[in-house]
Write a protein that holds these residues in place. Sequence first.
Motif, PDB file in Angstrom:
ATOM      1  N   ILE A 366       0.858  -1.192   0.000  1.00 29.71           N
ATOM      2  CA  ILE A 366       0.000   0.000   0.000  1.00 29.71           C
ATOM      3  C   ILE A 366       0.898   1.246   0.000  1.00 29.71           C
ATOM      4  CG2 ILE A 366      -1.740   1.318   1.280  1.00 29.71           C
ATOM      5  CD1 ILE A 366      -2.857  -1.323   0.225  1.00 29.71           C
ATOM      6  N   LEU A 367       0.687   2.105  -0.978  1.00 32.22           N
ATOM      7  CA  LEU A 367       1.472   3.338  -1.071  1.00 32.22           C
ATOM      8  C   LEU A 367       0.716   4.529  -0.491  1.00 32.22           C
ATOM      9  CD1 LEU A 367       2.936   3.076  -4.680  1.00 32.22           C
ATOM     10  CD2 LEU A 367       3.984   2.389  -2.523  1.00 32.22           C
ATOM     11  N   ASP A 368      -0.600   4.530  -0.662  1.00 36.45           N
ATOM     12  CA  ASP A 368      -1.402   5.658  -0.173  1.00 36.45           C
ATOM     13  C   ASP A 368      -2.803   5.166   0.163  1.00 36.45           C
ATOM     14  OD1 ASP A 368      -2.660   8.009   0.413  1.00 36.45           O
ATOM     15  OD2 ASP A 368      -2.198   9.013  -1.484  1.00 36.45           O
ATOM     16  N   THR A 386       4.922   6.884  -8.782  1.00 38.30           N
ATOM     17  CA  THR A 386       6.365   6.645  -8.810  1.00 38.30           C
ATOM     18  C   THR A 386       7.026   7.398  -7.654  1.00 38.30           C
ATOM     19  OG1 THR A 386       6.195   6.441 -11.195  1.00 38.30           O
ATOM     20  CG2 THR A 386       8.408   6.715 -10.293  1.00 38.30           C
ATOM     21  N   ARG A 387       6.510   8.588  -7.367  1.00 38.11           N
ATOM     22  CA  ARG A 387       7.054   9.353  -6.229  1.00 38.11           C
ATOM     23  C   ARG A 387       6.700   8.719  -4.895  1.00 38.11           C
ATOM     24  NH1 ARG A 387       5.588  15.591  -6.508  1.00 38.11           N
ATOM     25  NH2 ARG A 387       6.951  15.703  -4.709  1.00 38.11           N
ATOM     26  N   LEU A 388       5.527   8.080  -4.837  1.00 39.17           N
ATOM     27  CA  LEU A 388       5.085   7.490  -3.568  1.00 39.17           C
ATOM     28  C   LEU A 388       5.715   6.126  -3.309  1.00 39.17           C
ATOM     29  CD1 LEU A 388       1.262   8.331  -3.476  1.00 39.17           C
ATOM     30  CD2 LEU A 388       3.102   9.403  -2.203  1.00 39.17           C
ATOM     31  N   ALA A 406       4.767  14.858  -1.764  1.00 39.87           N
ATOM     32  CA  ALA A 406       3.744  14.617  -2.796  1.00 39.87           C
ATOM     33  C   ALA A 406       2.341  14.771  -2.212  1.00 39.87           C
ATOM     34  CB  ALA A 406       3.920  13.229  -3.397  1.00 39.87           C
ATOM     35  N   MET A 407       2.130  14.232  -1.007  1.00 42.52           N
ATOM     36  CA  MET A 407       0.809  14.318  -0.373  1.00 42.52           C
ATOM     37  C   MET A 407       0.456  15.772  -0.059  1.00 42.52           C
ATOM     38  SD  MET A 407       1.048  10.996   2.124  1.00 42.52           S
ATOM     39  CE  MET A 407       0.985   9.327   1.412  1.00 42.52           C
TER      40      MET A 407
END
Length: 651
Positions: A366-368, A386-388, A406-407
């Motif tokens: 899970i990334l986000d 890709t950033r996460l 990023a968030m």
Amino acid sequence: MTRSVIVGTAGHIDHGKSALVRALTGTDPDRLKEEQARGITIDLGFAHQEIGGIHFAFVDVPGHERFVKNMLAGVGGIDLVVLVVAADESVMPQTREHFDICRLLRVPTGLVVLTKSDLADADMLELARLEVRELVAGSFLDGAPIVPVSVRTGDGLEALRAALVDAGRIVVPRAATGAARLPIDRVFSMKGFGTVVTGTLVSGHVAVDDELAIEPGGRRAKVRGVQVHGEKRREAIAGERSAVNLAGVEVDDIARGEAIVTAGAFEPTRLADATLDLLPGTKPLKHGARVRFHQGTAEILGRVALVGPLRGSTSPAAAGTEAPVVQPGGRAFVRLRLEAPAVLARGDRYIVRAYSPPTTIAGGLILDPKPPRTAIRTAAALERLTRLDFDPSADRAEADARAIAAMLEEAGAAGMSIASIASRAGVESAAAAARTEALARGGQAIRAGDTIVAARVFSRLKESIAAALGDHHRAEPMSDGMPREALREQVFAHGAPAIFDLALAELAASNAIVARDRVALASHRLALTPEEERARGAIERAYRDGGLKPPDPAAIAAAAGVPASVADRILKLLQRQKVLVKVDALLFHDEALGRLKADVRALKDADGAAKIDVATFKERFGVTRKFAIPLLEYLDRERVTRRMGETRVVL
Ligand SMILES: Nc1nc2c(ncn2[C@@H]2O[C@H](COP(=O)(O)OP(=O)(O)OP(=O)(O)O)[C@@H](O)[C@H]2O)c(=O)[nH]1
Ligand SMILES: [Mg+2]
């Protein structure tokens, strides 16, 4: 304190998992009547034993293919897997499936046991050993001990204990700090105690008297008692299999799949962005496929939407292609759309099984857990994921800072609090604060009070403040600025007020603007037309001359020959500039009021304890009742006088 290691069994049906747990602990993990009658494991079984100074908690799983979902509820929190392979049957389908699950969940370590060694001759043992080596080649079990054991004769049990202790020593303890989270695997009622839930505490700690939340659903419950390894404790810490006695909830109100957590630390979600690894030997996974999502002890139906391929992936699941698919063995970024809420954090591993037949096909990270509801089949979405993306086994600090940046950018004007950063980024609040601090030092984030925004949002805000003021001055050259609130509504309506105030303060500090009740560009000069300038002079003079009994505005405008609309604007301007002051419905020149205050105060100096009533006031200042009453009340408000019945005392 004795260290605690959670061991999960894995392997094909009837290969001797439960018999092995019983041989090691003396406890038969098959506790259900039906299990004992049929001689198979149906649901999770639990047993514990101290070996070589380490407290081993065993989670025994069923091997039957129909009960893989129960196996998945047990394997979530384990530190170490014992992959059980019967020497006389060797590697079988659920040996592979369970092993795939452990690999996809990144179980940190483990070992292999060739059980029923008494039923296999040397050749069969050797063959099983070879097949196991082939299965685990290149995985986390590559090079792990392969221990032949017979529970019938006891052969190999000592070697197995030694191998368990060796493996247990290198298990890295979980973080006991941070939010408590215990995915529930069992709920039952105990006479005299009430509701008890069990599970592996994956983070934080749970202590007697804690007020916790049961998620999803946010129900509250109080911890009445805690047990670890069958012993009463004051608290359980991360990495321990725990039984928690809860007050305030009925057994029927809780179920496996839910979690007890620190209240407010997790926001259940139906949407999550993640990486996905599709197992080799499966069918290609189509965009929108309906699947069974497993995380913690929960199984939830949902769909997998494909965002795009992972960098370096050979899988041609590019965004925008005709029929996006992930190829077997391929990796992709996905958005999981769940049909019921899940308790998820960034960094969680999950498993995906096909809807029907339910076989394990994929897993991921899970990334986000709270992605914005934006389009996902776009290059921007791919770039964002890709950033996460990150490697949870590596040092997370840098990846987390990148993800938080990023968030924050996505959060835009609303910004984020440290608490929301912590829960969404899957880090403790201390770490969230430290990462945010680092971003602020690096010029990537701005903090005001408890709100953090991306530096880009902040500089854009300052630009739009300047632009809005410029527009305002051009449109209304006579106005001496925009009211603060109107300006905020226009440029930062959904933004955090603290951030807006900080932007104004910075602009004012750099002398770009003047910010009081009204905000203006520092360069702004009131631009009045000659006619307006003349009107202003005439009106101000009329009020100054009028003193405490000025004529009414209409009469002033008429006398000065100023059109009503212009007079109106000038009157407002003079009030904003505090040249004129409104007292109830009347306007007075500031100088007249200033003089009045001084005169009234002077009364006291003249004869000590001065008193004044309406009649003396009227006479002394030559005004009618119409002016006297509002002026006296004004003096009360200004603390020049205080009313005492019919008279006033000069203060
Ligand atoms: N001869 C021999 N029989 C064994 C040995 N270990 C287990 N068995 C037998 O194999 C059968 C299955 O053992 P279990 O421990 O129930 O197998 P399991 O892997 O737990 O099975 P599931 O939980 O249903 O997947 C039982 O009849 C055991 O007595 C062993 O070392 N030697
Ligand atoms: Mg069993």
